[in-house]
Design a protein around this motif. Structure first.
Motif: not given
Length: 330
Positions: A177-202
């Motif tokens: 909603e508000v950011a230009d960059v989502a900064i993740t730390w210690l996040t496994p690659p599949p979790y970024i793709r399957d969980v965080l990326a859809p939430a960012l798009k939403e």
């Protein structure tokens, strides 16, 4: 050398400790400067404050972009955060990524009367206030954690980009909603793709904004004779592996890490490839795995090597890792 920013294969670096001497940060900064690409990130330093480190580096003539990963919002009003962010952009002469995060409940309790009641809402409002101020808008806000009735002095400076530290879907939606960059730390690659990326798009769709790019801090170490990589991983991530919010994220990602057993957590990070180890070329392959799962900017973290084997060993690892990465981009 012409500096490259935000290419599809950006590889950056984090200084992995709280800074106690600018001279300890300088080898990381000079390495990036010689390389001609990538950003230097620092987390919240309670030794020499993060923005002061960036100012000192810029004053020493280092010409590289900086980013905070992340500055802890309970320490400052968003007006002060805006001043700090724009100051670094001006002093460095390059865009600055102002990464913000609320920190753990324990940290919030240490510097506030109580933990944030709604940390995701507070983070969203914080970034919106910073952006409005730097954009020159008059802000009148009494809701939320901070009261702001102000307009920012006009100053011609390079742009500030806004980041949110993201571990779980609710904060990812706020970042969308508000950011230009989502900064993740210690996040496994599949979790970024399957969980965080859809939430960012939403979140981005909800606000009609572009989807933020993803910058992920990735622990790495060259596997050398005499090194036991799970021990290096523990030296890097013991604090995170002992924290409720990080281990909750890892369990959501299918890695059964628990605060009571950081030793097992470190081993699981290595086994899952979340902690990337091997030869420099194998590490470059591991970093590419993050890109394949939707990461735009991989931020290499050699904290474990620095803690276990010293500054020289950490800089050597980092130099060889970046050379391997750059060799395949040539």
């Amino acid at each position: 050398m012409k500096r490259q920013l935000n290419s599809p294969h950006t590889t950056s670096v984090v200084y992995p400790l709280q800074a106690s001497q600018v001279g300890h940060v300088m080898p990381f900064a000079r390495l990036l400067e010689r390389r001609g690409s990538g950003r230097l990130w620092l987390g919240q330093s309670l030794g020499i404050e993060t923005h002061h480190v960036f100012a000192a580096l810029a004053g020493a003539g280092v010409h590289i972009p900086f980013g905070s990963s992340v500055a802890l919002s309970p320490l400052r009003h968003p007006y002060d955060a805006a001043v700090q962010a724009r100051s670094i952009a001006q002093l460095s002469g390059l865009p600055f990524v102002a990464g913000i995060g609320p920190g753990s409940k324990e940290f919030q309790s240490a510097v506030r009367p109580a933990p944030l009641a709604k940390p995701v809402t507070a983070a969203r409002e914080y970034v919106r206030t910073m952006r409005a101020l730097i954009d020159g808008e008059t802000v009148h806000q009494d809701s939320g954690e901070h009261s702001t009735h102000a307009v920012f002095p006009v100053m011609d400076a390079p742009p500030v980009e806004y980041g949110l530290g993201v571990l779980r879907p609710a904060m990812a939606r706020a970042a969308g909603e508000v950011a230009d960059v989502a900064i993740t730390w210690l996040t496994p690659p599949p979790y970024i793709r399957d969980v965080l990326a859809p939430a960012l798009k939403e979140g981005a769709a909800r606000s009609g904004r572009p989807v933020p790019r993803v910058a992920t801090v990735v622990h790495a170490a060259v596997d050398r004779p005499g090194r036991y990589i799970p021990a290096v991983a523990l030296a890097a991530a013991r604090a995170h592996l002992s924290a409720d919010h990080y281990t909750d994220m890892l369990r959501r990602a299918g890695i059964p890490a628990y605060p009571s057993d950081p030793v097992t957590g470190a081993r699981l990070l290595v086994e899952s490839g979340t902690f990337v180890a091997g030869t420099p070329e194998e590490i470059a392959d591991g970093l590419d795995r993050y890109r394949e799962h939707g990461v735009d900017e991989v931020v290499v973290n050699v904290c474990g090597v620095l803690n276990a084997h010293g500054l020289g060993a950490a800089v050597t690892d980092l130099t060889q890792i970046l050379a391997a990465v750059d060799g395949r981009r040539a």
